[in-house]
Design an enzyme around this catalytic site. Structure first.
Site, PDB file in Angstrom:
ATOM      1  N   ALA A 100       0.772  -1.193   0.074  1.00  0.00           N
ATOM      2  CA  ALA A 100       0.042   0.226  -0.101  1.00  0.00           C
ATOM      3  C   ALA A 100       0.993   1.183   0.091  1.00  0.00           C
ATOM      4  O   ALA A 100       2.106   1.190   0.499  1.00  0.00           O
ATOM      5  CB  ALA A 100      -0.786  -0.326   1.529  1.00  0.00           C
ATOM      6  N   GLY A 157       0.546  -4.945   1.003  1.00  0.00           N
ATOM      7  CA  GLY A 157      -0.477  -5.312   0.315  1.00  0.00           C
ATOM      8  C   GLY A 157      -0.238  -5.800  -1.117  1.00  0.00           C
ATOM      9  O   GLY A 157      -1.240  -6.370  -1.695  1.00  0.00           O
ATOM     10  N   GLU A 199      -0.416  -9.551  -0.679  1.00  0.00           N
ATOM     11  CA  GLU A 199      -1.887  -9.806  -0.127  1.00  0.00           C
ATOM     12  C   GLU A 199      -2.601  -9.734  -1.671  1.00  0.00           C
ATOM     13  O   GLU A 199      -3.642 -10.403  -1.772  1.00  0.00           O
ATOM     14  CB  GLU A 199      -2.547  -8.810   0.525  1.00  0.00           C
ATOM     15  N   GLU A 251       4.901  -5.186   7.076  1.00  0.00           N
ATOM     16  CA  GLU A 251       4.285  -4.186   7.774  1.00  0.00           C
ATOM     17  C   GLU A 251       4.503  -3.996   9.116  1.00  0.00           C
ATOM     18  O   GLU A 251       4.665  -2.966   9.756  1.00  0.00           O
ATOM     19  CB  GLU A 251       2.727  -4.517   7.774  1.00  0.00           C
TER      20      GLU A 251
HETATM   21  N1  DAK Z   1       4.640   3.261  -0.860  1.00  0.00           N
HETATM   22  C1  DAK Z   1       4.835   4.212  -1.387  1.00  0.00           C
HETATM   23  N2  DAK Z   1       5.948   4.411  -2.122  1.00  0.00           N
HETATM   24  C2  DAK Z   1       6.763   3.377  -2.245  1.00  0.00           C
HETATM   25  C3  DAK Z   1       6.712   2.142  -1.707  1.00  0.00           C
HETATM   26  C4  DAK Z   1       5.156   2.158  -0.928  1.00  0.00           C
HETATM   27  N3  DAK Z   1       4.657   0.959  -0.416  1.00  0.00           N
HETATM   28  N4  DAK Z   1       7.547   1.294  -1.941  1.00  0.00           N
HETATM   29  C5  DAK Z   1       8.346   1.934  -2.675  1.00  0.00           C
HETATM   30  N5  DAK Z   1       8.192   3.133  -2.971  1.00  0.00           N
HETATM   31  C6  DAK Z   1       8.712   4.280  -3.742  1.00  0.00           C
HETATM   32  C7  DAK Z   1       9.976   4.749  -2.912  1.00  0.00           C
HETATM   33  O1  DAK Z   1       9.528   5.958  -1.872  1.00  0.00           O
HETATM   34  C8  DAK Z   1      10.585   5.440  -3.966  1.00  0.00           C
HETATM   35  O2  DAK Z   1       9.930   6.715  -4.393  1.00  0.00           O
HETATM   36  P1  DAK Z   1      11.018   8.040  -4.491  1.00  0.00           P
HETATM   37  O3  DAK Z   1      11.915   8.227  -3.283  1.00  0.00           O
HETATM   38  O4  DAK Z   1      11.891   7.798  -5.442  1.00  0.00           O
HETATM   39  O5  DAK Z   1      10.148   9.143  -4.836  1.00  0.00           O
HETATM   40  C9  DAK Z   1      10.275   4.557  -5.275  1.00  0.00           C
HETATM   41  O6  DAK Z   1       9.396   3.725  -4.945  1.00  0.00           O
HETATM   42  C10 DAK Z   1      11.694   3.698  -5.379  1.00  0.00           C
HETATM   43  O7  DAK Z   1      11.674   2.948  -4.162  1.00  0.00           O
HETATM   44  P2  DAK Z   1      13.152   2.795  -3.283  1.00  0.00           P
HETATM   45  O8  DAK Z   1      13.988   3.882  -3.758  1.00  0.00           O
HETATM   46  O9  DAK Z   1      12.999   2.170  -2.121  1.00  0.00           O
HETATM   47  O10 DAK Z   1      13.703   1.340  -4.208  1.00  0.00           O
HETATM   48  P3  DAK Z   1      14.669   0.130  -3.533  1.00  0.00           P
HETATM   49  O11 DAK Z   1      14.868  -0.689  -4.727  1.00  0.00           O
HETATM   50  O12 DAK Z   1      15.785   0.846  -3.034  1.00  0.00           O
HETATM   51  O13 DAK Z   1      13.796  -0.690  -2.497  1.00  0.00           O
HETATM   52  C11 DAK Z   1      12.039  -1.699  -1.769  1.00  0.00           C
HETATM   53  C12 DAK Z   1      12.801  -1.361  -3.018  1.00  0.00           C
HETATM   54  C13 DAK Z   1      10.815  -2.557  -2.169  1.00  0.00           C
HETATM   55  C14 DAK Z   1      12.732  -2.552  -0.743  1.00  0.00           C
HETATM   56  C15 DAK Z   1      11.554  -0.387  -0.853  1.00  0.00           C
HETATM   57  O14 DAK Z   1      11.121   0.498  -1.585  1.00  0.00           O
HETATM   58  C16 DAK Z   1      10.657  -0.714   0.247  1.00  0.00           C
HETATM   59  O15 DAK Z   1      10.834  -1.400   1.287  1.00  0.00           O
HETATM   60  N6  DAK Z   1       9.370  -0.379  -0.035  1.00  0.00           N
HETATM   61  C17 DAK Z   1       8.468  -0.301   1.027  1.00  0.00           C
HETATM   62  C18 DAK Z   1       7.646  -1.948   1.300  1.00  0.00           C
HETATM   63  C19 DAK Z   1       6.800  -2.188   2.401  1.00  0.00           C
HETATM   64  O16 DAK Z   1       7.191  -1.719   3.489  1.00  0.00           O
HETATM   65  N7  DAK Z   1       5.649  -2.322   2.174  1.00  0.00           N
HETATM   66  C20 DAK Z   1       4.468  -2.551   2.957  1.00  0.00           C
HETATM   67  C21 DAK Z   1       3.561  -1.318   2.880  1.00  0.00           C
HETATM   68  S1  DAK Z   1       2.333  -0.980   4.319  1.00  0.00           S
HETATM   69  C22 DAK Z   1      -5.502  -1.736   4.524  1.00  0.00           C
HETATM   70  C23 DAK Z   1      -4.851  -2.896   4.426  1.00  0.00           C
HETATM   71  C24 DAK Z   1      -3.627  -3.373   4.137  1.00  0.00           C
HETATM   72  C25 DAK Z   1      -2.621  -2.159   3.890  1.00  0.00           C
HETATM   73  C26 DAK Z   1      -3.142  -0.767   4.137  1.00  0.00           C
HETATM   74  C27 DAK Z   1      -4.444  -0.565   4.250  1.00  0.00           C
HETATM   75  N8  DAK Z   1      -6.648  -1.310   5.036  1.00  0.00           N
HETATM   76  C28 DAK Z   1      -7.536  -2.447   5.211  1.00  0.00           C
HETATM   77  C29 DAK Z   1      -7.150  -0.015   4.676  1.00  0.00           C
HETATM   78  C30 DAK Z   1      -1.289  -2.297   3.576  1.00  0.00           C
HETATM   79  C31 DAK Z   1      -0.047  -1.904   3.940  1.00  0.00           C
HETATM   80  C32 DAK Z   1       0.877  -2.113   3.486  1.00  0.00           C
HETATM   81  O17 DAK Z   1       1.235  -2.745   2.519  1.00  0.00           O
END
Ligand code: DAK
Length: 256
Positions: free
Chosen positions: A64, A107, A110, A130
């Site tokens: 997400a 997400g 998921e 998460e």
């Molecule tokens: N959200 C927003 N932007 C993201 C992102 C994300 N999840 N993942 C990557 N990006 C963006 C980065 O901020 C970066 O943007 P700029 O800085 O260039 O503007 C760009 O994508 C490239 O990312 P990186 O520079 O970080 O790239 P790397 O190759 O160095 O790293 C990575 C790749 C995938 C390891 C890293 O980007 C990372 O750790 N990303 C976050 C992964 C994460 O934590 N995912 C879980 C998110 S929480 C809900 C239910 C469920 C959810 C929500 C609501 N409800 C019932 C309402 C779910 C929640 C989640 O999924």
């Protein structure tokens, strides 16, 4: 403004490509809305027999959108009908394949697990990180990952945020198959075309029956399977399929 979801139709297969590559296909509200809208429409499209959801080479979806979520309050999160939206995939009668290359995190993982099965590129990485953001999976991760790979691995992955590569994902039962990254879409399309070519009532019945096995006891599941098995003998396609076998020719299914 660019489309966050690209829809392409190839014969009876609809491909939905997540298209926010610069944000690694982070699932923002607009993308999710658009994805669910397409899936609802395709579910009732008589010319579509299988749906493929895919992303970019680097990411299926990195979760997400953290930037969008970061300042949200409890009320902001709870009021919109998030669960109803995701049910468009859950409720879709057509098979949905997730073609996963690169990151499928949070997400994104998921979303892949909501699909009927995952074909993984050898570059795929799955995870529910998460916990590192002080939240937990919220659209099925604790439930579907546990059912897919078992309690021990799901606990370890969700509690540590560790990622799983394609080989481990296939071994653990999360991915149906691993495919070399540069062949992922061609192979996925072959699989999807094959499914889309079968008689739609039997495809519905097979999918529904397998999904039922997650909800009910074995005895109830076996009973359900019989209930959806017998009516297939009332279809023209069953007569055609068996006649084609005996006449050593390809069947021509009419989906009725
Ligand atoms: N959200 C927003 N932007 C993201 C992102 C994300 N999840 N993942 C990557 N990006 C963006 C980065 O901020 C970066 O943007 P700029 O800085 O260039 O503007 C760009 O994508 C490239 O990312 P990186 O520079 O970080 O790239 P790397 O190759 O160095 O790293 C990575 C790749 C995938 C390891 C890293 O980007 C990372 O750790 N990303 C976050 C992964 C994460 O934590 N995912 C879980 C998110 S929480 C809900 C239910 C469920 C959810 C929500 C609501 N409800 C019932 C309402 C779910 C929640 C989640 O999924």
């Amino acid at each position: 403004m660019s489309e966050t979801i690209i829809l392409e139709k190839v014969n009876r297969v609809a491909v939905l490509t997540l298209n926010r590559p610069k944000a690694l296909n982070a699932l923002n509200a607009e993308l999710l809305e658009c994805l669910m809208q397409h899936v609802s429409e395709l579910s009732n499209d008589p010319d579509t027999g299988c749906i493929v959801i895919t992303g970019s080479e680097k990411a299926f979806a990195a979760g997400a959108d953290i930037k969008e979520m970061s300042d949200m309050s409890y009320i902001d999160m709870v009021m919109p009908d998030h669960f109803g939206r995701h049910n468009a995939i859950e409720n879709c009668r057509l098979p949905i394949i997730a073609a996963v290359s690169g990151y499928a995190l949070g997400g994104g993982c998921e979303l892949a697990m909501m699909c009927d099965f995952i074909l993984a590129a050898d570059t795929a990485q799955f995870g529910q990180p998460e916990i590192t953001l002080a939240i937990i999976p919220g659209i099925g991760g604790t439930q579907r990952l546990t059912r897919a790979i078992g309690k021990a691995k799901a606990m370890e992955m969700i509690l540590t945020g560790r990622l799983m590569d394609a080989e481990e994902a296939e071994r653990a039962g999360l991915a149906a198959r691993i495919i070399p990254a540069d062949e992922l879409m061609a192979e996925t399309m072959m699989v999807a075309e094959k499914i889309a070519g079968f008689s739609r009532p039997s495809v519905y019945a097979a999918k529904e029956s397998i999904k039922r096995s997650f909800e009910v006891s074995l005895a109830e599941g076996l009973h359900y399977e019989q209930r959806v098995f017998y009516p297939l003998f009332a279809t023209e396609d069953q007569k055609e399929g068996m006649a084609a076998f005996m006449e050593k020719r390809k069947p021509k299914f009419k989906h009725k």
